[in-house]
Design an enzyme around this catalytic site. Structure first.
Site, PDB file in Angstrom:
ATOM      1  N   SER A  83     -21.298   6.453 -13.030  1.00  0.00           N
ATOM      2  CA  SER A  83     -19.767   6.399 -13.574  1.00  0.00           C
ATOM      3  C   SER A  83     -19.076   7.420 -13.142  1.00  0.00           C
ATOM      4  O   SER A  83     -18.833   7.490 -11.938  1.00  0.00           O
ATOM      5  CB  SER A  83     -19.712   6.515 -15.375  1.00  0.00           C
ATOM      6  OG  SER A  83     -18.593   6.436 -15.810  1.00  0.00           O
ATOM      7  N   ASP A 209     -20.860  -4.745 -17.353  1.00  0.00           N
ATOM      8  CA  ASP A 209     -20.176  -3.557 -18.083  1.00  0.00           C
ATOM      9  C   ASP A 209     -18.620  -3.873 -18.353  1.00  0.00           C
ATOM     10  O   ASP A 209     -17.749  -4.798 -17.563  1.00  0.00           O
ATOM     11  CB  ASP A 209     -19.887  -2.719 -16.690  1.00  0.00           C
ATOM     12  CG  ASP A 209     -19.578  -1.359 -16.850  1.00  0.00           C
ATOM     13  OD1 ASP A 209     -18.666  -1.063 -17.777  1.00  0.00           O
ATOM     14  OD2 ASP A 209     -19.780  -0.601 -16.029  1.00  0.00           O
ATOM     15  N   HIS A 239     -22.231  -0.650 -19.274  1.00  0.00           N
ATOM     16  CA  HIS A 239     -21.749   0.411 -18.504  1.00  0.00           C
ATOM     17  C   HIS A 239     -22.888   1.413 -18.294  1.00  0.00           C
ATOM     18  O   HIS A 239     -23.400   2.040 -17.285  1.00  0.00           O
ATOM     19  CB  HIS A 239     -20.762   0.977 -19.001  1.00  0.00           C
ATOM     20  CG  HIS A 239     -20.205   2.206 -18.127  1.00  0.00           C
ATOM     21  ND1 HIS A 239     -19.543   2.064 -16.836  1.00  0.00           N
ATOM     22  CD2 HIS A 239     -19.976   3.585 -18.383  1.00  0.00           C
ATOM     23  CE1 HIS A 239     -19.087   3.157 -16.380  1.00  0.00           C
ATOM     24  NE2 HIS A 239     -19.189   4.108 -17.381  1.00  0.00           N
TER      25      HIS A 239
END
Length: 259
Positions: A83, A209, A239
């Site tokens: 991320s 995600d 995610h």
């Protein structure tokens, strides 16, 4: 096989926003069981690091624990960023390319030269989260200045990042999340072909995600800010792939280490 000295390469795991090194506990244990040396860092102000997040004003400061670790290593490592952790590993790749053999972006921000994380987002990604009350901004220097940190609304964020994760891990994650410095979202990085561009890059796409959706974010950022050597797809992953598909993520990291 990519070995360092007599052993396997060290794998350095870098967390994303609002979490800490704890998020990797399942992947870390699985990699260590396979004989890998694994380091999971807490970026400044995150995890067990007690630095006040509103005092962190640069990516260099935020990523200092990662840079300090890389500077102390004698062999090249494999960097893995999840991320927003893609910003920190990109910064490290440019600063210390001689310490990194490969970089793995796990449903991660992958900025281009002179881009910030937010520059890579669809226009409504972060602003939409704020508008919906999923994320909140803090202005420690006053409302006329830039935000200094951002937090998440625990009651709202789960559907975006833990939609495929087991309930017990979702509960763990939500209980440990904390505010994140704002600067890694908006500070552009200088990334050169000679340094950052010299390192082999790989990308792992999380197919389910809801935050960095494959079609709106992950695939476009690969196309715009590549090239990457290889793209891997993990079906059924949200995610937080380290919770929803830890076995598959571990297997991919081992596979990449051997390439």
């Amino acid at each position: 096989m990519d070995y360092e000295g007599e052993g396997k390469p060290e794998i350095v795991l870098v967390h994303g926003a609002n979490v800490g090194s704890w998020c990797w506990f399942k992947v870390r244990a699985a990699l260590e069981d396979k004989g890998y040396k694994v380091t999971a860092v807490d970026l400044l102000g995150m995890g067990r690091d007690g630095t006040p997040v509103d005092q962190i004003t640069s990516v260099a400061t935020f990523a200092k624990p990662l840079i300090d670790h890389l500077a102390s290593t004698s062999n090249k490592v494999i960097l893995v960023g999840h991320s927003l952790g893609g910003v920190s590993i990109s910064f490290a790749m440019e600063l210390l390319p001689e310490k990194v053999s490969k970089a793995v972006f796990v449903t991660a921000c992958m900025p281009g030269n002179n881009q910030s994380a937010s520059d890579t987002f669809p226009p409504d990604l972060f602003s939409g989260m704020v508008a919906k009350g999923v994320s909140t901004l803090k202005y420690a220097n006053g409302p006329s200045s830039l935000p200094t940190s951002f937090d998440v609304n625990i009651s709202a964020v789960a559907e975006y990042i833990f939609n495929e994760s087991p309930k017990e891990l979702t509960g763990l994650g939500l209980s440990l999340m904390r505010p994140n410095p704002f600067v890694p979202m908006v500070e552009p990085l200088t990334l050169t072909k000679e340094k950052y561009g010299s390192i082999r890059r790989f990308y792992i796409v999380a197919q389910e995600d809801r935050l960095f959706t494959p079609d709106a974010y992950q695939k476009p950022v690969i196309e715009k800010n590549g090239p990457v050597e290889q793209v891997f797809y993990v079906e059924g992953s949200d995610h937080c792939i380290f919770f929803s598909k830890p076995k598959e993520l571990t297997e991919l990291l081992i596979r990449i280490a051997a390439l």
